[in-house]
Design an enzyme around this catalytic site. Structure first.
Site, PDB file in Angstrom:
ATOM      1  N   SER A  93       0.815  -1.226   0.000  1.00 45.80           N
ATOM      2  CA  SER A  93       0.000   0.000   0.000  1.00 45.80           C
ATOM      3  C   SER A  93       0.845   1.271   0.000  1.00 45.80           C
ATOM      4  CB  SER A  93      -0.907  -0.025   1.238  1.00 45.80           C
ATOM      5  OG  SER A  93      -1.360   1.268   1.557  1.00 45.80           O
ATOM      6  N   ASN A  94       0.524   2.169  -0.921  1.00 46.50           N
ATOM      7  CA  ASN A  94       1.168   3.488  -0.942  1.00 46.50           C
ATOM      8  C   ASN A  94       0.659   4.349   0.205  1.00 46.50           C
ATOM      9  OD1 ASN A  94       2.528   3.116  -3.553  1.00 46.50           O
ATOM     10  ND2 ASN A  94       0.416   3.012  -4.318  1.00 46.50           N
TER      11      ASN A  94
END
Ligand SMILES: Cc1ncc(COP(=O)(O)O)c(C=O)c1O
Length: 326
Positions: free
Chosen positions: A77-78
């Site tokens: 996940s960014n």
């Protein structure tokens, strides 16, 4: 003074992000002028769209005297990476509840989370909500004050970051004397999309908001966007009851699933790189770019029109997708 400018906000991003023309890309596609809004250059730990949301979310956390940020997402996940970076910047702990990703090696965002000293709790996708609640309860039981940020930072508070972005964009478009027909962007947990709709109304920007889903079916993204925008409207004192149909969401570019490359997304990564020297990411921006490319090629826009692409970041994930490009 507009309510948006009075909301608690801290500075995490380098703003304004550039808006520039992509003439080589436009020439390769043989259609309208193309401009790119560079939210991959927000700066916080390699940039991306979450920095804008976190300016409002972390300010809210600090106002609530939180001493630990807790959030969740897939392992690559960014949003989790940028939340961990924001926590470092303001001196809070950060706990990430991570579910399995398509690419799990110690690379990309997983490596960056470790460098940013995030405390990681792993669980299955099915146990995500329950684990998030348990981790928060454990922290409270230890006397801490957690601030829980849902997937993607997509709350009404987080969406304020993209309402504000539309004000920034409106100013840039005015200076460049541009009236684009549409802006393409990835719409996943829908906070970006919801904020953009609010900002478009606030700043009188009349362009099609073309959300492209990286994972979920159109009705799911539309319903989330409508919920977040309606809540956001009440924060801003706007009389707006957003409906799912107010949100354009295209789910035709997901392919086999979230985080799985498609021929069109791989072509988009190469085309942006080869024509403009711009790197996009395989999970989000490449699928949004694939939609824009397909629509331009299908003649949706005239050559005298202008189309924008919102580069929402995500490039660290590129390094865990080496196999797809070799
Ligand atoms: C690079 C990138 N682009 C776009 C999105 C989608 O933004 P939102 O979740 O606000 O719809 C995300 C979400 O994680 C992302 O990481």
């Amino acid at each position: 003074m507009p309510i948006l400018d009075q909301l608690p906000r801290i500075s995490l991003a380098f703003l304004p992000t550039p808006l520039h023309e992509a003439p080589n890309l436009a020439r390769a596609l043989g259609g309208p002028r193309v401009f790119i809004k560079r939210d991959d250059m927000t700066g916080l730990a390699f940039g991306g769209n979450k920095a804008r949301k976190l300016e409002f979310l972390v300010a809210d956390a600090l106002a609530q005297k939180a001493n630990v940020l807790i959030t969740t997402g897939a392992a690559q996940s960014n949003h989790c990476r940028q939340t961990a970076a924001a926590a470092c910047k303001v001196g809070l702990r950060c706990i990430l509840v991570l579910t399995p990703s398509h690419h799990e090696e110690f690379q990309g965002n997983i490596l960056l989370d470790a460098l940013l000293k995030a405390e990681v709790v792993r669980c299955s996708a099915e146990a995500q909500a329950e684990t998030l609640a348990r981790v928060a309860a454990d922290e409270r039981a230890r006397g801490n004050t957690p601030y829980v940020i849902p997937v993607g930072g997509s709350t009404a508070v987080g969406a304020m970051g993209y309402a504000a972005m539309m004000g920034e964009l409106a100013g840039q478009l005015r200076r460049l004397a541009l009236s684009p027909a549409a802006i393409y962007f990835s719409s996943g947990s829908a906070g970006t999309h919801a904020g953009m709709l609010l900002g478009a109304r606030l700043y009188g920007l009349d362009l099609a908001l073309m959300g492209v889903s990286p994972s979920r079916p159109t009705p799911h993204v539309q319903a989330e966007a409508a919920r977040i925008a309606s809540e956001g409207a009440s924060i801003l004192g706007m009389s707006l009851a957003a409906a799912p149909a107010d949100f354009e969401v295209d789910d035709a570019f997901i392919g086999p699933g979230y985080g799985i490359s498609t021929p069109a997304s791989l072509e988009a990564v190469r085309l942006f790189a080869e024509t403009e020297g711009i790197l996009i990411d395989p999970v989000y921006t490449a699928k949004a770019a694939a939609a824009m490319i397909a629509h331009i090629r299908a003649g949706h826009f005239r050559p005298d029109q202008t189309v924008l692409f919102l580069h929402t970041g995500g490039t660290p994930a590129l390094f865990s997708y080496a196999d797809d490009f070799s």
